[in-house]
Design a protein around this motif. Sequence first.
Motif, PDB file in Angstrom:
ATOM      1  N   VAL A  34      11.829 121.175  53.682  1.00 45.99           N
ATOM      2  CA  VAL A  34      10.897 120.832  54.898  1.00 45.99           C
ATOM      3  C   VAL A  34      10.445 119.492  54.895  1.00 45.99           C
ATOM      4  CG1 VAL A  34       8.999 121.642  56.104  1.00 45.99           C
ATOM      5  CG2 VAL A  34      10.458 123.337  55.179  1.00 45.99           C
ATOM      6  N   GLU A  35      10.196 118.763  56.033  1.00 45.85           N
ATOM      7  CA  GLU A  35       9.542 117.449  55.961  1.00 45.85           C
ATOM      8  C   GLU A  35       8.290 117.734  57.286  1.00 45.85           C
ATOM      9  OE1 GLU A  35       9.934 112.621  56.899  1.00 45.85           O
ATOM     10  OE2 GLU A  35      11.606 113.674  57.111  1.00 45.85           O
ATOM     11  N   PHE A  36       7.141 117.444  56.903  1.00 47.99           N
ATOM     12  CA  PHE A  36       5.950 117.473  57.792  1.00 47.99           C
ATOM     13  C   PHE A  36       5.692 116.236  58.015  1.00 47.99           C
ATOM     14  CE2 PHE A  36       5.637 121.783  56.031  1.00 47.99           C
ATOM     15  CZ  PHE A  36       5.477 122.266  57.177  1.00 47.99           C
ATOM     16  N   MET A  37       5.712 115.863  59.506  1.00 45.00           N
ATOM     17  CA  MET A  37       5.138 114.384  59.947  1.00 45.00           C
ATOM     18  C   MET A  37       4.078 114.785  61.022  1.00 45.00           C
ATOM     19  SD  MET A  37       8.943 112.792  60.673  1.00 45.00           S
ATOM     20  CE  MET A  37       8.047 111.390  61.333  1.00 45.00           C
ATOM     21  N   ARG A  38       3.203 113.583  60.796  1.00 41.70           N
ATOM     22  CA  ARG A  38       2.299 113.416  61.866  1.00 41.70           C
ATOM     23  C   ARG A  38       2.832 112.503  62.976  1.00 41.70           C
ATOM     24  NH1 ARG A  38      -4.029 112.420  61.245  1.00 41.70           N
ATOM     25  NH2 ARG A  38      -4.870 112.805  63.240  1.00 41.70           N
ATOM     26  N   GLY A  39       2.659 112.911  64.106  1.00 45.59           N
ATOM     27  CA  GLY A  39       3.604 112.403  65.283  1.00 45.59           C
ATOM     28  C   GLY A  39       3.381 112.698  66.651  1.00 45.59           C
ATOM     29  N   ASP A  40       3.560 111.598  67.698  1.00 46.84           N
ATOM     30  CA  ASP A  40       3.358 112.176  69.101  1.00 46.84           C
ATOM     31  C   ASP A  40       4.689 112.549  69.826  1.00 46.84           C
ATOM     32  OD1 ASP A  40       2.985 111.922  71.849  1.00 46.84           O
ATOM     33  OD2 ASP A  40       2.618 109.829  72.005  1.00 46.84           O
ATOM     34  N   ALA A  41       4.647 113.788  70.145  1.00 47.29           N
ATOM     35  CA  ALA A  41       5.758 114.540  70.839  1.00 47.29           C
ATOM     36  C   ALA A  41       6.210 113.898  72.000  1.00 47.29           C
ATOM     37  CB  ALA A  41       5.229 116.115  71.177  1.00 47.29           C
ATOM     38  N   GLY A  42       5.544 112.897  72.521  1.00 49.26           N
ATOM     39  CA  GLY A  42       5.684 112.341  73.934  1.00 49.26           C
ATOM     40  C   GLY A  42       6.534 110.980  73.265  1.00 49.26           C
ATOM     41  N   ARG A  43       6.551 110.477  72.001  1.00 47.06           N
ATOM     42  CA  ARG A  43       7.220 109.392  71.800  1.00 47.06           C
ATOM     43  C   ARG A  43       7.909 109.781  70.345  1.00 47.06           C
ATOM     44  NH1 ARG A  43       3.509 104.555  72.027  1.00 47.06           N
ATOM     45  NH2 ARG A  43       2.536 104.866  74.182  1.00 47.06           N
ATOM     46  N   LEU A  44       9.202 110.519  70.298  1.00 49.32           N
ATOM     47  CA  LEU A  44       9.682 111.072  69.104  1.00 49.32           C
ATOM     48  C   LEU A  44      10.205 109.994  68.325  1.00 49.32           C
ATOM     49  CD1 LEU A  44      11.348 114.339  70.442  1.00 49.32           C
ATOM     50  CD2 LEU A  44       9.028 114.053  68.948  1.00 49.32           C
ATOM     51  N   PRO A  45       9.901 109.777  67.106  1.00 44.91           N
ATOM     52  CA  PRO A  45      10.598 108.531  66.139  1.00 44.91           C
ATOM     53  C   PRO A  45      11.640 108.908  65.697  1.00 44.91           C
ATOM     54  CG  PRO A  45       8.975 110.002  64.863  1.00 44.91           C
ATOM     55  CD  PRO A  45       9.066 110.692  66.204  1.00 44.91           C
ATOM     56  N   PHE A  46      12.875 109.345  66.537  1.00 46.50           N
ATOM     57  CA  PHE A  46      14.131 109.771  65.874  1.00 46.50           C
ATOM     58  C   PHE A  46      15.349 109.131  67.147  1.00 46.50           C
ATOM     59  CE2 PHE A  46      11.185 113.367  65.090  1.00 46.50           C
ATOM     60  CZ  PHE A  46      11.443 113.116  63.586  1.00 46.50           C
ATOM     61  N   PRO A  47      16.424 108.972  66.503  1.00 42.55           N
ATOM     62  CA  PRO A  47      17.261 108.386  67.351  1.00 42.55           C
ATOM     63  C   PRO A  47      18.180 109.590  68.515  1.00 42.55           C
ATOM     64  CG  PRO A  47      18.272 108.604  65.096  1.00 42.55           C
ATOM     65  CD  PRO A  47      16.763 108.917  65.215  1.00 42.55           C
ATOM     66  N   ASP A  48      18.713 109.132  69.468  1.00 38.50           N
ATOM     67  CA  ASP A  48      19.363 110.114  70.353  1.00 38.50           C
ATOM     68  C   ASP A  48      20.367 111.138  69.549  1.00 38.50           C
ATOM     69  OD1 ASP A  48      18.267 108.562  71.963  1.00 38.50           O
ATOM     70  OD2 ASP A  48      19.759 107.929  73.019  1.00 38.50           O
ATOM     71  N   ASP A  49      20.334 112.231  69.659  1.00 41.10           N
ATOM     72  CA  ASP A  49      21.353 113.393  69.274  1.00 41.10           C
ATOM     73  C   ASP A  49      21.138 113.406  68.018  1.00 41.10           C
ATOM     74  OD1 ASP A  49      22.225 113.348  71.902  1.00 41.10           O
ATOM     75  OD2 ASP A  49      23.500 111.702  71.348  1.00 41.10           O
ATOM     76  N   HIS A  50      19.964 113.392  67.394  1.00 40.40           N
ATOM     77  CA  HIS A  50      19.775 113.416  65.825  1.00 40.40           C
ATOM     78  C   HIS A  50      19.696 114.582  65.256  1.00 40.40           C
ATOM     79  CE1 HIS A  50      18.336 111.573  61.978  1.00 40.40           C
ATOM     80  NE2 HIS A  50      17.363 112.457  61.994  1.00 40.40           N
TER      81      HIS A  50
END
Length: 234
Positions: free
Chosen positions: A95-111
Amino acid sequence: MKGKEWYQADDVAQEYDDKRFSDGGRHIDRRERQAVLEALSPVDGKNVLEIACGTGRFTVMLAERGAEIVGLDISGPMLVQGRDKASEAGVGDAVEFMRGDAGRLPFPDDHFDAVFAMRFFHLADPPVKFLTEMARVSKDVVFFDTFNRFSSRSVYNWLLPMGSRLYARFEVEQLLDGAGLSLADEAHDFVLPYGLYREIPNEIAGHLREMDTALRGSLVGEKLASVSYWTAQV
């Protein structure tokens, strides 16, 4: 997003699970876990993202079943609780827990193989940007729940400090279409509102749940259901 500051408070994180899923609330927790597993299974070996993971209820559950999972939330205190749960369950490495904004996900397409959010879309405003981001980073399944406009939730909503965004079916269909998603499956439940279950002992809630479950299989129960679970495909 509604309640952003409220969910980040330390005392909310510490009391969140006890307030919502103890006593009669256990019936809510059991049904939500079932809904997630039905939508995402089999999860062994899948790469999964949970939006608004909170204290890690589902994140840890899926990791225990073999998923590699990222849990994202805006609340630092909630994430601390989630990391503690993962460590106690022996799945911290999965498990990796990350703090972030669901409106701007810090992941590439189709990840990810699957992306899901529980207890989130009643706070999402506007919801389309969040669902579009979930669809963007998923290569297969997107799963979420909503509270329904024409149900007992409408009455219960008046009592809530933040209220909830309620959805009619056509609004969900518009959301899915706008995000480029196709509806694959749906389920509708809880004619009786969540708040009622939380306020009564587990024994009494069990009898109410039996009645509620019986209604769920009927046309009336489906129309009056306060919660819907939506499984979509990219």
